[in-house]
Write an enzyme that holds these catalytic residues in place. Structure first.
Site, PDB file in Angstrom:
ATOM      1  N   HIS A 120      -4.350   6.794  13.459  1.00  0.00           N
ATOM      2  CA  HIS A 120      -4.000   5.508  14.074  1.00  0.00           C
ATOM      3  C   HIS A 120      -2.573   5.099  13.711  1.00  0.00           C
ATOM      4  O   HIS A 120      -1.791   4.676  14.545  1.00  0.00           O
ATOM      5  CB  HIS A 120      -5.003   4.459  13.599  1.00  0.00           C
ATOM      6  CG  HIS A 120      -5.201   4.393  12.106  1.00  0.00           C
ATOM      7  ND1 HIS A 120      -5.402   5.515  11.338  1.00  0.00           N
ATOM      8  CD2 HIS A 120      -5.179   3.358  11.234  1.00  0.00           C
ATOM      9  CE1 HIS A 120      -5.519   5.161  10.072  1.00  0.00           C
ATOM     10  NE2 HIS A 120      -5.390   3.851   9.979  1.00  0.00           N
ATOM     11  N   ASP A 152      -0.748  -3.992  10.141  1.00  0.00           N
ATOM     12  CA  ASP A 152      -2.096  -4.399   9.776  1.00  0.00           C
ATOM     13  C   ASP A 152      -3.046  -3.379  10.380  1.00  0.00           C
ATOM     14  O   ASP A 152      -2.921  -3.020  11.552  1.00  0.00           O
ATOM     15  CB  ASP A 152      -2.408  -5.806  10.279  1.00  0.00           C
ATOM     16  CG  ASP A 152      -3.593  -6.402   9.526  1.00  0.00           C
ATOM     17  OD1 ASP A 152      -3.685  -6.186   8.299  1.00  0.00           O
ATOM     18  OD2 ASP A 152      -4.436  -7.059  10.150  1.00  0.00           O
ATOM     19  N   ASN A 165       0.826  -1.201   0.000  1.00  0.00           N
ATOM     20  CA  ASN A 165       0.000   0.000   0.000  1.00  0.00           C
ATOM     21  C   ASN A 165       0.870   1.265   0.000  1.00  0.00           C
ATOM     22  O   ASN A 165       1.517   1.601   0.995  1.00  0.00           O
ATOM     23  CB  ASN A 165      -0.888  -0.067   1.251  1.00  0.00           C
ATOM     24  CG  ASN A 165      -1.896   1.049   1.320  1.00  0.00           C
ATOM     25  OD1 ASN A 165      -1.589   2.193   1.026  1.00  0.00           O
ATOM     26  ND2 ASN A 165      -3.100   0.721   1.732  1.00  0.00           N
TER      27      ASN A 165
HETATM   28  P1  ITT Z   1      -0.665  -4.225   3.181  1.00  0.00           P
HETATM   29  O1  ITT Z   1      -1.376  -5.313   3.972  1.00  0.00           O
HETATM   30  O2  ITT Z   1       0.061  -4.720   1.984  1.00  0.00           O
HETATM   31  O3  ITT Z   1       0.200  -3.354   4.059  1.00  0.00           O
HETATM   32  P2  ITT Z   1      -3.374  -3.252   2.771  1.00  0.00           P
HETATM   33  O4  ITT Z   1      -3.912  -2.085   2.020  1.00  0.00           O
HETATM   34  O5  ITT Z   1      -3.924  -4.614   2.472  1.00  0.00           O
HETATM   35  O6  ITT Z   1      -1.784  -3.214   2.608  1.00  0.00           O
HETATM   36  P3  ITT Z   1      -4.348  -3.501   5.535  1.00  0.00           P
HETATM   37  O7  ITT Z   1      -4.674  -4.934   5.379  1.00  0.00           O
HETATM   38  O8  ITT Z   1      -3.619  -3.092   6.753  1.00  0.00           O
HETATM   39  O9  ITT Z   1      -3.488  -2.951   4.308  1.00  0.00           O
HETATM   40  O10 ITT Z   1      -5.601  -2.564   5.443  1.00  0.00           O
HETATM   41  C1  ITT Z   1      -6.902  -3.007   5.523  1.00  0.00           C
HETATM   42  C2  ITT Z   1      -7.812  -2.115   4.727  1.00  0.00           C
HETATM   43  O11 ITT Z   1      -8.037  -0.915   5.448  1.00  0.00           O
HETATM   44  C3  ITT Z   1      -7.285  -1.729   3.347  1.00  0.00           C
HETATM   45  O12 ITT Z   1      -8.344  -1.780   2.422  1.00  0.00           O
HETATM   46  C4  ITT Z   1      -6.816  -0.302   3.532  1.00  0.00           C
HETATM   47  O13 ITT Z   1      -6.998   0.452   2.364  1.00  0.00           O
HETATM   48  C5  ITT Z   1      -7.710   0.202   4.652  1.00  0.00           C
HETATM   49  N1  ITT Z   1      -6.987   1.161   5.464  1.00  0.00           N
HETATM   50  C6  ITT Z   1      -5.892   0.919   6.239  1.00  0.00           C
HETATM   51  N2  ITT Z   1      -5.430   2.053   6.772  1.00  0.00           N
HETATM   52  C7  ITT Z   1      -6.236   3.039   6.310  1.00  0.00           C
HETATM   53  C8  ITT Z   1      -6.249   4.434   6.469  1.00  0.00           C
HETATM   54  O14 ITT Z   1      -5.324   5.068   7.158  1.00  0.00           O
HETATM   55  N3  ITT Z   1      -7.203   5.131   5.856  1.00  0.00           N
HETATM   56  C9  ITT Z   1      -8.147   4.515   5.112  1.00  0.00           C
HETATM   57  N4  ITT Z   1      -8.194   3.221   4.891  1.00  0.00           N
HETATM   58  C10 ITT Z   1      -7.248   2.470   5.492  1.00  0.00           C
END
Ligand code: ITT
Length: 177
Positions: A162, A60, A8
């Site tokens: 967060h 995560d 991401n």
């Molecule tokens: P990685 O696991 O490869 O790091 P990811 O996008 O899959 O990337 P997560 O599993 O941690 O990351 O995120 C879960 C979901 O929540 C994912 O769809 C993100 O876009 C969203 N998310 C995480 N942090 C966020 C934020 O700060 N603002 C908005 N959405 C967020």
């Protein structure tokens, strides 16, 4: 220098603004089905630490909506990919209780040490509409006060998010050793 294992770009940019010496590694890892972000992060770290040599972190995160009993929570990535922000707004309908929070769990390891974890949360509200094109994921529907995270610059989001909290805690821990 720390390897930040993530797919991401938005996460990476926010973390880089805090640490300054991160290298993004998009190498993928198994995200297990578990009840907590901590379990997902720790399990992922076991795999990643075996594949990279050096200081490694991964994160995560999830969105927890009170009126939906914490959904999408640990399923946030899948839900974002499938029903997306429009789907969450539809699920919420006209519900009055719009309280929600984001949680971030960052796991960190160096060769020869056990992984450590730090978490951070930000409380907010699911809006009635998506607003703003900044940030990523759920940012346009998550409001802190009158403003959605999608309307905030990275610097502003990093004052309250967060992720900023969990990563600042890790940064402080590293600095104190
Ligand atoms: P990685 O696991 O490869 O790091 P990811 O996008 O899959 O990337 P997560 O599993 O941690 O990351 O995120 C879960 C979901 O929540 C994912 O769809 C993100 O876009 C969203 N998310 C995480 N942090 C966020 C934020 O700060 N603002 C908005 N959405 C967020």
């Amino acid at each position: 220098m720390i390897y930040f294992v993530t797919s991401n770009k938005g996460k990476y940019a926010e973390a880089q603004a805090i640490f300054g010496d991160l290298v993004q590694r998009d190498i993928g890892y198994a995200e297990i089905q578990a009840d907590t972000l901590e379990e997902v992060a720790l399990y992922g770290m076991k795999e990643v630490a075996a594949r990279l040599d050096g200081a490694v972190m991964l994160e995560d995160a999830g969105l927890f909506v009170e009126a939906l009993q914490g959904f999408p929570g640990v399923y946030s990535a899948y839900v974002q990919k499938t029903i997306g922000n429009a789907g969450i707004l539809r699920l919420m309908g006209a519900l009055e209780n719009r309280s929600a929070y984001f949680k971030s769990v960052v796991a960190y390891v160096e060769p020869g040490m056990d992984a450590v974890m730090f978490s951070g949360e930000v409380q907010g509200q699911i809006g009635f509409e998506a607003r703003g094109k900044k940030g990523f994921g759920y940012d346009p529907i998550f409001y802190v006060g009158e403003v959605s995270l999608g309307e905030m610059d990275l610097e502003k989001k990093n004052q309250i998010s967060h992720r900023a909290k969990s990563m600042s805690a890790l940064k402080k821990w590293r600095g104190n050793r």
